[in-house]
Design a protein around this motif. Structure first.
Motif, PDB file in Angstrom:
ATOM      1  N   CYS A   2      96.140   3.732  26.001  1.00  0.00           N
ATOM      2  CA  CYS A   2      95.125   3.711  27.043  1.00  0.00           C
ATOM      3  C   CYS A   2      93.857   3.167  26.405  1.00  0.00           C
ATOM      4  O   CYS A   2      93.823   2.964  25.204  1.00  0.00           O
ATOM      5  N   HIS A  71      87.709   3.005  31.896  1.00  0.00           N
ATOM      6  CA  HIS A  71      88.874   3.686  31.310  1.00  0.00           C
ATOM      7  C   HIS A  71      90.168   3.142  31.876  1.00  0.00           C
ATOM      8  O   HIS A  71      90.266   2.854  33.070  1.00  0.00           O
ATOM      9  N   THR A  72      91.165   2.981  31.037  1.00  0.00           N
ATOM     10  CA  THR A  72      92.536   2.837  31.523  1.00  0.00           C
ATOM     11  C   THR A  72      93.294   4.079  31.085  1.00  0.00           C
ATOM     12  O   THR A  72      93.208   4.473  29.923  1.00  0.00           O
ATOM     13  N   ARG A  73      93.998   4.712  32.022  1.00  0.00           N
ATOM     14  CA  ARG A  73      94.626   6.018  31.753  1.00  0.00           C
ATOM     15  C   ARG A  73      96.117   5.888  31.485  1.00  0.00           C
ATOM     16  O   ARG A  73      96.801   5.097  32.138  1.00  0.00           O
ATOM     17  N   ALA A  75      98.633   8.712  31.638  1.00  0.00           N
ATOM     18  CA  ALA A  75      98.599  10.128  32.030  1.00  0.00           C
ATOM     19  C   ALA A  75      99.350  11.041  31.068  1.00  0.00           C
ATOM     20  O   ALA A  75     100.486  10.766  30.703  1.00  0.00           O
ATOM     21  N   ASN A  84      93.521  12.030  39.569  1.00  0.00           N
ATOM     22  CA  ASN A  84      93.595  12.298  38.126  1.00  0.00           C
ATOM     23  C   ASN A  84      93.036  11.155  37.276  1.00  0.00           C
ATOM     24  O   ASN A  84      92.835  11.313  36.070  1.00  0.00           O
ATOM     25  N   HIS A  86      90.447   8.542  35.563  1.00  0.00           N
ATOM     26  CA  HIS A  86      89.097   8.737  35.015  1.00  0.00           C
ATOM     27  C   HIS A  86      88.186   7.637  35.573  1.00  0.00           C
ATOM     28  O   HIS A  86      88.685   6.592  35.974  1.00  0.00           O
ATOM     29  N   HIS A  99      88.066   9.707  28.788  1.00  0.00           N
ATOM     30  CA  HIS A  99      88.698  10.386  27.650  1.00  0.00           C
ATOM     31  C   HIS A  99      90.064   9.771  27.373  1.00  0.00           C
ATOM     32  O   HIS A  99      90.864   9.601  28.286  1.00  0.00           O
ATOM     33  N   ASN A 100      90.300   9.448  26.132  1.00  0.00           N
ATOM     34  CA  ASN A 100      91.650   9.102  25.676  1.00  0.00           C
ATOM     35  C   ASN A 100      92.106  10.214  24.759  1.00  0.00           C
ATOM     36  O   ASN A 100      91.390  10.552  23.814  1.00  0.00           O
ATOM     37  N   ILE A 102      94.357  14.128  24.251  1.00  0.00           N
ATOM     38  CA  ILE A 102      94.742  15.370  24.935  1.00  0.00           C
ATOM     39  C   ILE A 102      93.933  16.538  24.381  1.00  0.00           C
ATOM     40  O   ILE A 102      93.655  16.592  23.196  1.00  0.00           O
ATOM     41  N   THR A 124      93.767  17.350  35.266  1.00  0.00           N
ATOM     42  CA  THR A 124      93.617  16.845  33.898  1.00  0.00           C
ATOM     43  C   THR A 124      92.913  17.824  32.960  1.00  0.00           C
ATOM     44  O   THR A 124      92.102  18.645  33.377  1.00  0.00           O
ATOM     45  N   ASP A 125      93.231  17.635  31.675  1.00  0.00           N
ATOM     46  CA  ASP A 125      92.519  18.330  30.601  1.00  0.00           C
ATOM     47  C   ASP A 125      91.087  17.777  30.477  1.00  0.00           C
ATOM     48  O   ASP A 125      90.166  18.480  30.078  1.00  0.00           O
ATOM     49  N   THR A 126      90.914  16.527  30.878  1.00  0.00           N
ATOM     50  CA  THR A 126      89.618  15.847  30.744  1.00  0.00           C
ATOM     51  C   THR A 126      88.553  16.476  31.634  1.00  0.00           C
ATOM     52  O   THR A 126      87.404  16.652  31.218  1.00  0.00           O
ATOM     53  N   ARG A 272     102.559  11.434  22.743  1.00  0.00           N
ATOM     54  CA  ARG A 272     101.448  12.369  22.623  1.00  0.00           C
ATOM     55  C   ARG A 272     101.237  13.099  23.961  1.00  0.00           C
ATOM     56  O   ARG A 272     101.095  12.478  24.999  1.00  0.00           O
TER      57      ARG A 272
END
Ligand code: GLU
Length: 318
Positions: A2, A71-73, A75, A84, A86, A99-100, A102, A124-126, A272
Motif C-alpha cells: 500500500c 493513501h492507497t489501502r 486492507a 474503511n 483512508h 496509515h500503512n 497494522i 479499521t485499526d487506523t 501482514r
C-alpha cells in the motif's frame, strides 16, 4: 502492500497527491483516498477501487488547497470498502490520518476509547489510532506532533502514518515503524511518500525516517524529528539518483534480481495482519463474498488456498 503520499507547499496539492498515488499503484491496493486542508476544514475523498475513480470525486469538488495527504489501502482490518478506506477522521473531525501497517493492540485501545464515549464508523485499526491521538490532544493540550508521539508509545504494531489537523495548514506530522516513509525537501515545499517515486521530479533531497521516529513537517519551522522516546534527532538528508527507474531498482542491477531478492519481504508484507500465528489461522478479509463459491467448487482457487494452508500448516477462514 500500500502507499502513502503527502504535500505541503505553495502548489495545488491534489494533482501532486493523485499523480503520486498512481506512481505507487505498483505496490498493490484495494482502495484509495486523499484529505485536503483549507483554513476551515479537512475535506476527505475516498473510494474502493482504482485511484482514477477516486480522482473523479476530487476533481468534481474543485477544491483549492496547498496541503494534503493521500493513501492507497491494502486492507488488513475490515473489508475493502468506501468506509474503511483512508483517510480517517477523528470523532471531532479535528484530525485526519492515513496509515500503512497494522496496530496489533487496536482492540484493547478501542475498548478504552469506547468507554470514554468515542464512536467508530469503520472497522479499521487506523480509526482507533486517530482517536487515540485526539484523546491525547484533548487531555494534555500538547502540540499535534507531541500528541502523536505520546499516542504511539501506547501502540504495538507497524505503521507509516501522516496526520493533519483542522485549522493548521502549516503542518503534517509523520511517523514510522516497520513501514517505509520518506520526506522530500523541495524549494519552500515538502513531500512525503512510501518511496521517492512520487516526488523525484520536484526534488532529489530526501530524509528516510528511521524506526520509531516522529517528524513534524512545517513550512514555517522546517523539519523536526524526534524518537518516540522523545530524543531530538539530527536528520540525515540524502541526495537521490534522479531517475525513477534507478530509484525503483534500488541497489540491484536488474529488476528481476530485485524481484527475486525481495520475495521474502513481499510475502511478509502480503501476509501482514492476515497470518494469525496465535490462532494458527489465516484471515483474508474481502474473500468472504466468495466463500460460498470456494466451498462449492474444487476449482483452481480453492486448490490454491488449500495448498497454501497445507504449506503453512494452518486453516483458512474469513
Ligand atoms: N490496517 C489498516 C487498514 O486495514 C491499513 C492497511 C494498509 O496498510 O493499507 O485499513
Amino acid at each position: 502492500m500500500c502507499g502513502i503520499v503527502g504535500y505541503i507547499g505553495n502548489k495545488q496539492a491534489h494533482p501532486i497527491l493523485l499523480e503520486g498515488l498512481k506512481r505507487l499503484e505498483y505496490r498493490g491496493y484495494d482502495s484509495s483516498g486523499i484529505a485536503l486542508l483549507n483554513e476551515n476544514q479537512i475535506e476527505v475523498f475516498k473510494k474502493q477501487g482504482k485511484v482514477v475513480e477516486m480522482e473523479n470525486l476530487v476533481l468534481s469538488a474543485g477544491l483549492q488547497s496547498t496541503i494534503g495527504i493521500g493513501h492507497t489501502r491494502w486492507a488488513t482490518h475490515g473489508a475493502p470498502n468506501n468506509i474503511n478506506s483512508h483517510p480517517h477522521y477523528s470523532n471531532s473531525k479535528r484530525l485526519a490520518i492515513i496509515h500503512n501497517g497494522i496496530i496489533e493492540n487496536y482492540a484493547t485501545i478501542k475498548e478504552g476509547l469506547l468507554k470514554r464515549g468515542y464512536t467508530f464508523e469503520s472497522e479499521t485499526d487506523t480509526e482507533v489510532l486517530v482517536n487515540l491521538i485526539e484523546d491525547v490532544l484533548v487531555h494534555t493540550h500538547v502540540s499535534l506532533a507531541e500528541a502523536v508521539r505520546i499516542a504511539l508509545n501506547q501502540v504495538v504494531g507497524a505503521y507509516a502514518i501522516a496526520v493533519v489537523e483542522q485549522g493548521n495548514v502549516d503542518q503534517i506530522v509523520v511517523a514510522k515503524k516497520g513501514s517505509p516513509l520518506v520526506i522530500g525537501i523541495g524549494e519552500k515545499e515538502y513531500f512525503i511518500a512510501s518511496d521517492a517515486t512520487p516526488f523525484i521530479e520536484y526534488t532529489n533531497q530526501a530524509i528516510y525516517l528511521e524506526e520509531e521516529e516522529v517528524g513534524l513537517i512545517s513550512l514555517e519551522k522546517g523539519i523536526e524529528i524526534r524518537t518516540t522516546a522523545n530524543k531530538l534527532i539530527r536528520p540525515y538528508i540524502q541526495e537521490l539518483a534522479l531517475e525513477i527507474e534507478s530509484i525503483e531498482k534500488g541497489s540491484y542491477d536488474h529488476f528481476m534480481l530485485k524481484e527475486v531478492n525481495e520475495q521474502p519481504k513481499s510475502i511478509f508484507d502480503t501476509l501482514r495482519g492476515r497470518l494469525l500465528v496465535d490462532k494458527s489461522a489465516i484471515c483474508i478479509g474481502g474473500l468472504n463474498q466468495y466463500e460460498k463459491i470456494l466451498e462449492r467448487r474444487q476449482n483452481y482457487y480453492s486448490c490454491m488456498w488449500n495448498l497454501l494452508a497445507c504449506r503453512l500448516g494452518c486453516r483458512i477462514f474469513n
